[in-house]
Every structure is written in structure tokens, then in C-alpha cells.
Design a protein around this motif. Sequence first.
Motif, PDB file in Angstrom:
ATOM      1  N   UNK A  99      41.423  50.614  23.635  1.00 44.62           N
ATOM      2  CA  UNK A  99      42.100  49.815  24.659  1.00 44.62           C
ATOM      3  C   UNK A  99      41.217  49.744  25.909  1.00 44.62           C
ATOM      4  N   UNK A 100      41.140  48.590  26.549  1.00 40.79           N
ATOM      5  CA  UNK A 100      40.325  48.464  27.764  1.00 40.79           C
ATOM      6  C   UNK A 100      41.042  49.053  28.978  1.00 40.79           C
ATOM      7  N   UNK A 101      41.269  50.351  28.938  1.00 40.31           N
ATOM      8  CA  UNK A 101      42.044  51.012  29.992  1.00 40.31           C
ATOM      9  C   UNK A 101      41.390  50.879  31.355  1.00 40.31           C
ATOM     10  N   UNK A 102      40.067  50.749  31.370  1.00 41.67           N
ATOM     11  CA  UNK A 102      39.360  50.621  32.638  1.00 41.67           C
ATOM     12  C   UNK A 102      39.707  49.322  33.371  1.00 41.67           C
ATOM     13  N   UNK A 103      40.259  48.348  32.637  1.00 37.79           N
ATOM     14  CA  UNK A 103      40.640  47.073  33.238  1.00 37.79           C
ATOM     15  C   UNK A 103      42.081  47.078  33.747  1.00 37.79           C
ATOM     16  N   UNK A 104      42.848  48.095  33.377  1.00 37.90           N
ATOM     17  CA  UNK A 104      44.271  48.127  33.718  1.00 37.90           C
ATOM     18  C   UNK A 104      44.483  48.524  35.181  1.00 37.90           C
ATOM     19  N   UNK A 105      45.659  48.193  35.676  1.00 33.85           N
ATOM     20  CA  UNK A 105      45.998  48.455  37.081  1.00 33.85           C
ATOM     21  C   UNK A 105      47.405  49.017  37.155  1.00 33.85           C
ATOM     22  N   UNK A 106      47.549  50.194  37.782  1.00 32.63           N
ATOM     23  CA  UNK A 106      48.831  50.894  37.774  1.00 32.63           C
ATOM     24  C   UNK A 106      49.482  51.066  39.141  1.00 32.63           C
ATOM     25  N   UNK A 107      48.774  50.758  40.220  1.00 29.64           N
ATOM     26  CA  UNK A 107      49.244  51.093  41.569  1.00 29.64           C
ATOM     27  C   UNK A 107      50.437  50.256  41.999  1.00 29.64           C
ATOM     28  N   UNK A 108      51.417  50.902  42.617  1.00 23.52           N
ATOM     29  CA  UNK A 108      52.580  50.200  43.144  1.00 23.52           C
ATOM     30  C   UNK A 108      52.255  49.381  44.392  1.00 23.52           C
ATOM     31  N   UNK A 109      51.244  49.816  45.151  1.00 21.54           N
ATOM     32  CA  UNK A 109      51.024  49.260  46.490  1.00 21.54           C
ATOM     33  C   UNK A 109      50.257  47.946  46.492  1.00 21.54           C
ATOM     34  N   UNK A 110      49.478  47.682  45.463  1.00 22.88           N
ATOM     35  CA  UNK A 110      48.803  46.405  45.371  1.00 22.88           C
ATOM     36  C   UNK A 110      47.480  46.307  46.090  1.00 22.88           C
ATOM     37  N   UNK A 111      46.886  47.445  46.463  1.00 19.97           N
ATOM     38  CA  UNK A 111      45.560  47.409  47.062  1.00 19.97           C
ATOM     39  C   UNK A 111      44.528  47.034  46.010  1.00 19.97           C
ATOM     40  N   UNK A 112      43.355  46.604  46.472  1.00 18.19           N
ATOM     41  CA  UNK A 112      42.301  46.272  45.508  1.00 18.19           C
ATOM     42  C   UNK A 112      41.929  47.496  44.685  1.00 18.19           C
ATOM     43  N   UNK A 113      41.816  48.645  45.361  1.00 19.67           N
ATOM     44  CA  UNK A 113      41.653  49.915  44.665  1.00 19.67           C
ATOM     45  C   UNK A 113      43.024  50.576  44.534  1.00 19.67           C
ATOM     46  N   UNK A 157      45.766  41.789  34.105  1.00 21.56           N
ATOM     47  CA  UNK A 157      46.301  41.186  32.878  1.00 21.56           C
ATOM     48  C   UNK A 157      45.359  40.130  32.326  1.00 21.56           C
ATOM     49  N   UNK A 158      44.829  39.309  33.199  1.00 24.80           N
ATOM     50  CA  UNK A 158      43.888  38.281  32.757  1.00 24.80           C
ATOM     51  C   UNK A 158      42.628  38.894  32.160  1.00 24.80           C
ATOM     52  N   UNK A 159      42.141  39.961  32.798  1.00 23.67           N
ATOM     53  CA  UNK A 159      40.938  40.625  32.298  1.00 23.67           C
ATOM     54  C   UNK A 159      41.180  41.255  30.935  1.00 23.67           C
ATOM     55  N   UNK A 160      42.337  41.884  30.774  1.00 25.96           N
ATOM     56  CA  UNK A 160      42.682  42.500  29.485  1.00 25.96           C
ATOM     57  C   UNK A 160      42.792  41.433  28.404  1.00 25.96           C
ATOM     58  N   UNK A 161      43.469  40.335  28.720  1.00 24.42           N
ATOM     59  CA  UNK A 161      43.653  39.267  27.743  1.00 24.42           C
ATOM     60  C   UNK A 161      42.324  38.625  27.356  1.00 24.42           C
ATOM     61  N   UNK A 162      41.450  38.441  28.334  1.00 26.15           N
ATOM     62  CA  UNK A 162      40.137  37.870  28.037  1.00 26.15           C
ATOM     63  C   UNK A 162      39.335  38.801  27.140  1.00 26.15           C
ATOM     64  N   UNK A 163      39.397  40.101  27.451  1.00 27.75           N
ATOM     65  CA  UNK A 163      38.676  41.101  26.659  1.00 27.75           C
ATOM     66  C   UNK A 163      39.205  41.181  25.223  1.00 27.75           C
ATOM     67  N   UNK A 164      40.524  41.105  25.076  1.00 26.91           N
ATOM     68  CA  UNK A 164      41.157  41.318  23.782  1.00 26.91           C
ATOM     69  C   UNK A 164      41.413  40.027  23.011  1.00 26.91           C
ATOM     70  N   UNK A 165      41.196  38.878  23.650  1.00 29.16           N
ATOM     71  CA  UNK A 165      41.428  37.607  22.970  1.00 29.16           C
ATOM     72  C   UNK A 165      42.886  37.218  22.872  1.00 29.16           C
ATOM     73  N   UNK A 166      43.706  37.681  23.826  1.00 32.09           N
ATOM     74  CA  UNK A 166      45.128  37.336  23.835  1.00 32.09           C
ATOM     75  C   UNK A 166      45.341  36.010  24.560  1.00 32.09           C
ATOM     76  N   UNK A 167      46.329  35.244  24.112  1.00 29.43           N
ATOM     77  CA  UNK A 167      46.837  34.131  24.898  1.00 29.43           C
ATOM     78  C   UNK A 167      47.658  34.713  26.046  1.00 29.43           C
ATOM     79  N   UNK A 168      47.658  34.039  27.204  1.00 33.51           N
ATOM     80  CA  UNK A 168      48.320  34.630  28.378  1.00 33.51           C
ATOM     81  C   UNK A 168      49.138  33.594  29.135  1.00 33.51           C
ATOM     82  N   UNK A 169      50.348  33.975  29.513  1.00 30.63           N
ATOM     83  CA  UNK A 169      51.207  33.132  30.345  1.00 30.63           C
ATOM     84  C   UNK A 169      51.765  33.960  31.491  1.00 30.63           C
ATOM     85  N   UNK A 170      52.023  33.283  32.610  1.00 32.84           N
ATOM     86  CA  UNK A 170      52.648  33.923  33.770  1.00 32.84           C
ATOM     87  C   UNK A 170      54.022  33.297  33.980  1.00 32.84           C
ATOM     88  N   UNK A 171      55.024  34.126  34.203  1.00 38.89           N
ATOM     89  CA  UNK A 171      56.390  33.652  34.413  1.00 38.89           C
ATOM     90  C   UNK A 171      56.853  34.081  35.802  1.00 38.89           C
TER      91      UNK A 171
END
Length: 224
Positions: free
Chosen positions: A182-196, A45-59
Amino acid sequence: MKAIAVLSGGLDCCVAASVYARDYDIHAITFNYGQKAFNQELKASRAICEKMGFTHSVIDLPWLAEISDSTLNTSEDIPEVEINDLDNLEKSLKTADSVWVPARNTVFTAIAASYAESIGAEIIIVGWDKEEAATFPDNSKEFLESFNELFKVGSPIDIEIKAPAIDLDKDEIVKLGAEVNAPMELSYSCYKGFEKHCGVCESCMRRKRGFKKAGLEDLTHYEK
């Protein structure tokens, strides 16, 4: 014009937010509800926001983690699937039940509405899509339309949820992502949370199949 984007760092919400990136000043919000993949989702999320110029908050939503018995945020194993299982509704429903987090999209969207009212945003952007709506009712067009009707009654300002993938399957989302850069290469979809990406959970398998069916290069790094 201002917008709130619910951004998990995943493929669908990355593409959805990118659709509106040119026309709106986007404030993305990412939720921590104790999910195994949070660290990787936050990184994406941070990488996508940095790439796209979005403001970002975590809740942080610790209470949601406490009441959920989903395999996404407990010690239970997340189901692994075969490619042929993706179109088997009975098997997919079992997987969906395993990873279901109580009222997750209802909670996320309500909080997004609070943010939208606070900054005067006109839209809330979400990644809900047709393919996942088959097993997750809070991704459906009916859910989208019902929430928008609720806003008409319950909000003093005009807010509309925008879900550009609501009628799309995963391969169509990938194609849309390519169209809007869209910077799809920066997105992350895995349920397990591994680095890959694990490559074997249902979310990974749908991502894999989406790129393959779309005929576009998948830059995702998978374990399997």
C-alpha cells in the motif's frame, strides 16, 4: 470484478483499498463535508488513486457541513493529545466526541451503496478498524455486520462491505499495508489540514505510534 472504496486519503482506507487492488477494478470516492483537512485529503486520495490505478470521484456534502458542530469542520480547535492519552478511554472518548460528525460513516456507506448498485460493484471497501472502534461506534464490527445485514434486505444486488482492518490495531494495519504494498507514504491522517501532519492531534498520534510499534519506517512529515 468491481468495487467501490470509500477513500478519505487516510492510512486505514489506503491500506484497505490496497488489499483488494489486484482482484478488483476499484472506483474510489472521497467526500467533502467541509472538513478542515479536505484539501490535503483530496491531494492524498488523488495521489493514491493515480499510484494504484483507481478511478476517483469526489462527492460534496455541504448539508453535512451545515448541520455538524464537529471541530473537524467548525472554527473550534481540534484537541491535541499526549501519547499516553491514547490508551486512556475517558480522554479518548472526549476527543472522539469533539470530532464526531453526525452519522458520517452511515451516510458515506449509504452513498457508496448507491454507487455500487449503479456500476454493479460486488463490494464496498472501508477502513474501519478495531483501534478506533473503541471510541467510534461506526468503526465497529457490530456496525459492519449490521450494515451488511441491511444490504441483504434492502438491495436488489449482492453487495458486501469489506473491512480488512476491522480486527486490527494501527500497528497491525501498518504491517498489513507493508505486506500488500500500500502507498502509505501518500496517505494523510491529520485532522487539522496542514500541509504537514500536525503530529499532535489524536489521528496523527495514532499514526505515529502505529509505525513505531510496527517497527517500520514512517515517511510522514510531521510539524511536531
